[in-house]
Motif scaffolding. Structure first.
Motif, PDB file in Angstrom:
ATOM      1  N   THR A   4     -82.133  65.968 115.939  1.00 16.27           N
ATOM      2  CA  THR A   4     -83.409  65.354 116.321  1.00 16.27           C
ATOM      3  C   THR A   4     -83.375  64.920 117.779  1.00 16.27           C
ATOM      4  O   THR A   4     -82.459  64.206 118.178  1.00 16.27           O
ATOM      5  N   ALA A   5     -84.369  65.338 118.530  1.00 14.96           N
ATOM      6  CA  ALA A   5     -84.443  64.904 119.930  1.00 14.96           C
ATOM      7  C   ALA A   5     -84.769  63.416 119.957  1.00 14.96           C
ATOM      8  O   ALA A   5     -85.675  62.957 119.264  1.00 14.96           O
ATOM      9  N   LEU A   6     -84.024  62.665 120.760  1.00 15.64           N
ATOM     10  CA  LEU A   6     -84.234  61.217 120.803  1.00 15.64           C
ATOM     11  C   LEU A   6     -85.516  60.901 121.562  1.00 15.64           C
ATOM     12  O   LEU A   6     -85.644  61.203 122.747  1.00 15.64           O
ATOM     13  N   LYS A   7     -86.474  60.299 120.910  1.00 14.37           N
ATOM     14  CA  LYS A   7     -87.680  59.762 121.557  1.00 14.37           C
ATOM     15  C   LYS A   7     -88.378  58.814 120.587  1.00 14.37           C
ATOM     16  O   LYS A   7     -88.076  58.815 119.383  1.00 14.37           O
ATOM     17  N   ALA A   8     -89.300  58.022 121.111  1.00 12.57           N
ATOM     18  CA  ALA A   8     -89.895  56.949 120.303  1.00 12.57           C
ATOM     19  C   ALA A   8     -90.482  57.476 118.991  1.00 12.57           C
ATOM     20  O   ALA A   8     -90.270  56.888 117.924  1.00 12.57           O
ATOM     21  N   GLY A   9     -91.195  58.597 119.057  1.00 10.53           N
ATOM     22  CA  GLY A   9     -91.876  59.100 117.872  1.00 10.53           C
ATOM     23  C   GLY A   9     -90.938  59.653 116.812  1.00 10.53           C
ATOM     24  O   GLY A   9     -91.361  59.890 115.667  1.00 10.53           O
ATOM     25  N   ASN A  10     -89.655  59.874 117.177  1.00 12.27           N
ATOM     26  CA  ASN A  10     -88.725  60.510 116.237  1.00 12.27           C
ATOM     27  C   ASN A  10     -87.758  59.546 115.566  1.00 12.27           C
ATOM     28  O   ASN A  10     -86.923  59.969 114.772  1.00 12.27           O
ATOM     29  N   LEU A  11     -87.848  58.265 115.907  1.00  8.62           N
ATOM     30  CA  LEU A  11     -86.817  57.333 115.435  1.00  8.62           C
ATOM     31  C   LEU A  11     -86.717  57.312 113.910  1.00  8.62           C
ATOM     32  O   LEU A  11     -85.624  57.198 113.360  1.00  8.62           O
ATOM     33  N   ASP A  12     -87.862  57.462 113.234  1.00  8.32           N
ATOM     34  CA  ASP A  12     -87.824  57.377 111.763  1.00  8.32           C
ATOM     35  C   ASP A  12     -87.150  58.600 111.132  1.00  8.32           C
ATOM     36  O   ASP A  12     -86.891  58.622 109.937  1.00  8.32           O
ATOM     37  N   GLN A  13     -86.860  59.600 111.972  1.00  7.17           N
ATOM     38  CA  GLN A  13     -86.162  60.775 111.414  1.00  7.17           C
ATOM     39  C   GLN A  13     -84.641  60.654 111.511  1.00  7.17           C
ATOM     40  O   GLN A  13     -83.914  61.515 111.021  1.00  7.17           O
ATOM     41  N   LEU A  14     -84.159  59.603 112.156  1.00  5.33           N
ATOM     42  CA  LEU A  14     -82.710  59.469 112.321  1.00  5.33           C
ATOM     43  C   LEU A  14     -82.084  58.913 111.034  1.00  5.33           C
ATOM     44  O   LEU A  14     -82.729  58.194 110.275  1.00  5.33           O
ATOM     45  N   GLY A  15     -80.812  59.240 110.855  1.00  2.67           N
ATOM     46  CA  GLY A  15     -80.114  58.840 109.629  1.00  2.67           C
ATOM     47  C   GLY A  15     -79.868  57.343 109.558  1.00  2.67           C
ATOM     48  O   GLY A  15     -79.969  56.623 110.556  1.00  2.67           O
ATOM     49  N   SER A  16     -79.502  56.881 108.360  1.00  4.15           N
ATOM     50  CA  SER A  16     -79.316  55.442 108.156  1.00  4.15           C
ATOM     51  C   SER A  16     -78.018  54.954 108.804  1.00  4.15           C
ATOM     52  O   SER A  16     -77.773  53.758 108.870  1.00  4.15           O
ATOM     53  N   ASP A  17     -77.177  55.904 109.245  1.00  6.24           N
ATOM     54  CA  ASP A  17     -75.944  55.483 109.927  1.00  6.24           C
ATOM     55  C   ASP A  17     -76.175  55.146 111.396  1.00  6.24           C
ATOM     56  O   ASP A  17     -75.243  54.804 112.108  1.00  6.24           O
ATOM     57  N   VAL A  18     -77.420  55.242 111.843  1.00  7.70           N
ATOM     58  CA  VAL A  18     -77.728  54.898 113.230  1.00  7.70           C
ATOM     59  C   VAL A  18     -78.556  53.615 113.238  1.00  7.70           C
ATOM     60  O   VAL A  18     -79.570  53.526 112.555  1.00  7.70           O
ATOM     61  N   THR A  19     -78.094  52.614 114.010  1.00  3.48           N
ATOM     62  CA  THR A  19     -78.836  51.350 114.088  1.00  3.48           C
ATOM     63  C   THR A  19     -79.976  51.497 115.095  1.00  3.48           C
ATOM     64  O   THR A  19     -79.777  52.006 116.197  1.00  3.48           O
ATOM     65  N   LEU A  20     -81.173  51.063 114.693  1.00  2.00           N
ATOM     66  CA  LEU A  20     -82.354  51.241 115.546  1.00  2.00           C
ATOM     67  C   LEU A  20     -82.884  49.897 116.023  1.00  2.00           C
ATOM     68  O   LEU A  20     -82.615  48.864 115.405  1.00  2.00           O
TER      69      LEU A  20
END
Ligand code: NAD
Length: 488
Positions: A1-17
């Motif tokens: 997933t390309a890192l950007k504001a609109g994509n944060l909800d696509q990141l895995g639960s192992d990444v702290t947001l």
């Protein structure tokens, strides 16, 4: 997933947001020199505050002035200012967190006027810096502010369009003064002893050249808090980017990797308030000096204590040396018996814990700190970090055998071959001179320490000379391990 504001909800639960709404963050800090360290350190602390709903008016607007910063602007723009910060634990675990506290970035050469306007804005309360040691522009030999630097010279003309951070910031201060506004605080986070005092000296010298009254106003009105900063943050490699893609599924153009440890000791000298940094682990104090001594004489001096011995013995990385019990013991004993007695009281720090943690940090195999890096510029480092310990210990009749052995290990290293007879590539501005002297170590055991430019009058102290020559002779006859064994 390309890192950007609109994509944060696509990141895995192992990444702290970020837990806060970034649209609610407004800029209160302009930071010059957004590199690895700033993003692992101050920006991380602010992100932690924002996660608690605080400091929402202290968002960071990064500013780049160097050609290399254009890439940072492009990456941060594409990623809405977001980036991944990865802490590398010594057991091989990587911990990823997306940092959201940088909400804007300006590349000054494209539009210096916008940078100046931002600096003048009432909402800008702090201007912070990580512009490297050299950025403060003091002449290596004379110690004077270097007005021969062509860009600085260009910026000293008040009608010129500024190129340097001096020119931009001082122009903004001049405008604030003309409008009757209070100045912002200038906060250096560079790794320099008394970094605030150094920053003040350089800004005042620059401004006085431009306009003596403005210089005086800055000297009297602008606050320059000193700070001690600590977190090993190596340069991001392609391998890091690749690993972050495979481990976490994040496509990040410029992530940051660092060790888990972090420390920031900051003097509370701000004229327009500051974020409640202490709420997220920053030590806010009246005087950083005792903390600086602790870092120089425990952390930095220990690096010297492990690096020449380790290198001669065939190691190439700091963690390899520190995983070797002999060396770990030697370091701990150096710190307890020789470094620590010379420290001033360090409020709020458990020194036992600090020392133990240091060895754990050095032993972290994920950081891959090279001995070649630690062995560089010894003639700058040993006199600043280790010789003061020896002098003070001699005065109080304290132990010096380990420190003296470290000096001997440097002298042996300067001979230019290790114990496997491999040539050593010495990096030091005094390299040729030192190598020439060290060639005589065997026929004149005092040759190296007779160099008063580096060692001052230590050569006149019998106790030091004896400890040093014993260690050097053992290094020649039996090698690094046996020498460390004999003094550990
Ligand atoms: P980096 O190379 O990632 O970033 C340095 C930044 O400073 C870049 O943005 C660069 O353009 C800018 N810069 C350099 N010279 C400048 C100048 N003359 N004017 C304006 N900007 C300039 O390096 P980093 O790892 O972020 O380290 C930066 C500083 O942070 C170090 O020099 C040190 O003082 C401090 N620091 C670093 C570490 C670490 O482990 N990396 C630890 C403690 C402190």
């Amino acid at each position: 997933t390309a890192l950007k504001a609109g994509n944060l909800d696509q990141l895995g639960s192992d990444v702290t947001l970020p837990r806060y709404n970034r649209d609610d963050v407004s800029v209160g800090i302009l930071h010059f020199g957004v590199g690895g360290f700033h993003r692992a350190h101050q920006a991380m602390y602010l992100d932690a505050l924002m996660n608690e709903g605080r400091a929402m008016d202290s968002g960071i607007c990064g500013v780049g002035v160097m050609p290399g910063d254009r890439r940072m602007q492009e990456v941060l723009k594409a990623q809405d200012g977001l980036y991944t910060l990865v802490q590398k634990h010594s057991d091989g675990r990587w911990e990823a967190r997306v940092i959201g506290s940088i909400v804007d970035y300006l590349y000054a050469p494209d539009d210096p006027e916008t940078v100046i306007e931002r600096l003048v804005a009432e909402t800008t309360r702090i201007v912070s810096l990580t512009v490297t040691e050299g950025g403060y522009n003091f002449h290596h030999v004379t110690g004077e502010f270097n007005v021969d630097n062509p860009e600085v010279r260009h910026d000293l003309d008040a009608d010129a369009t500024p190129k340097t951070f001096f020119g931009l910031i001082v122009e903004a201060l001049a405008r604030r003064r003309a409008k009757g506004m209070a100045p912002f605080t200038i906060m250096s986070c560079d790794n320099i002893q008394a970094n605030g005092d150094v920053a003040k000296a350089s800004f005042v010298a620059f401004a006085r050249r431009r306009d003596p009254e403005l210089g005086d106003w800055i000297a009297n009105e602008v606050h320059f808090p000193n700070s001690m900063v600590d977190r090993i943050t190596p340069v991001t490699t392609d391998e890091d980017r690749e690993q972050i893609r495979t481990r976490f599924g994040i496509e990040d153009g410029w992530p940051v990797v660092c060790e888990p440890f972090t420390q920031w000791v900051l003097e509370d000298h701000f004229n327009q308030g500051r974020p409640a940094y202490e709420a997220v682990g920053v030590q806010v104090v009246d005087d950083v000096m005792p903390y600086e001594l602790m870092k120089l004489r425990l952390l930095n001096a220990s690096h010297q204590a492990l690096t020449y011995f380790g290198y001669l013995d065939g190691y190439r990385y700091a963690h390899e040396v520190c995983q070797d019990e002999l060396y770990a013991d030697f370091l701990l004993n150096y710190m307890v018996e020789e470094g620590t007695p010379t420290l001033a009281p360090v409020p709020g720090v458990d020194l036992d814990d600090y020392r133990r943690t240091l060895i754990e940090r050095f032993a972290n195999p994920e950081i891959r700190d090279t001995l070649a890096r630690l062995c560089a510029e010894s003639s700058d480092r040993i006199p600043k970090w280790l010789l003061p310990v020896i002098r003070e210990q001699l005065e109080r009749d304290g132990e010096i055998k380990r420190s003296a052995a470290v000096v001997a290990s440097w002298a042996r290293y300067a001979e230019g071959v290790d114990e496997q007879n491999e040539p050593i590539e010495i990096v030091d501005r005094m390299r040729d001179e030192l190598h020439e002297i060290a060639r005589h170590n065997r026929d004149n055991p005092l040759a190296f320490i007779e160099n008063r430019e580096v060692f001052g009058d230590l050569i006149d102290n019998e106790r030091f000379v004896e400890a040093y020559t014993q260690a050097l002779s053992r290094l020649h006859q039996q090698g690094a391990r046996a020498t460390v064994e004999s003094v550990r």
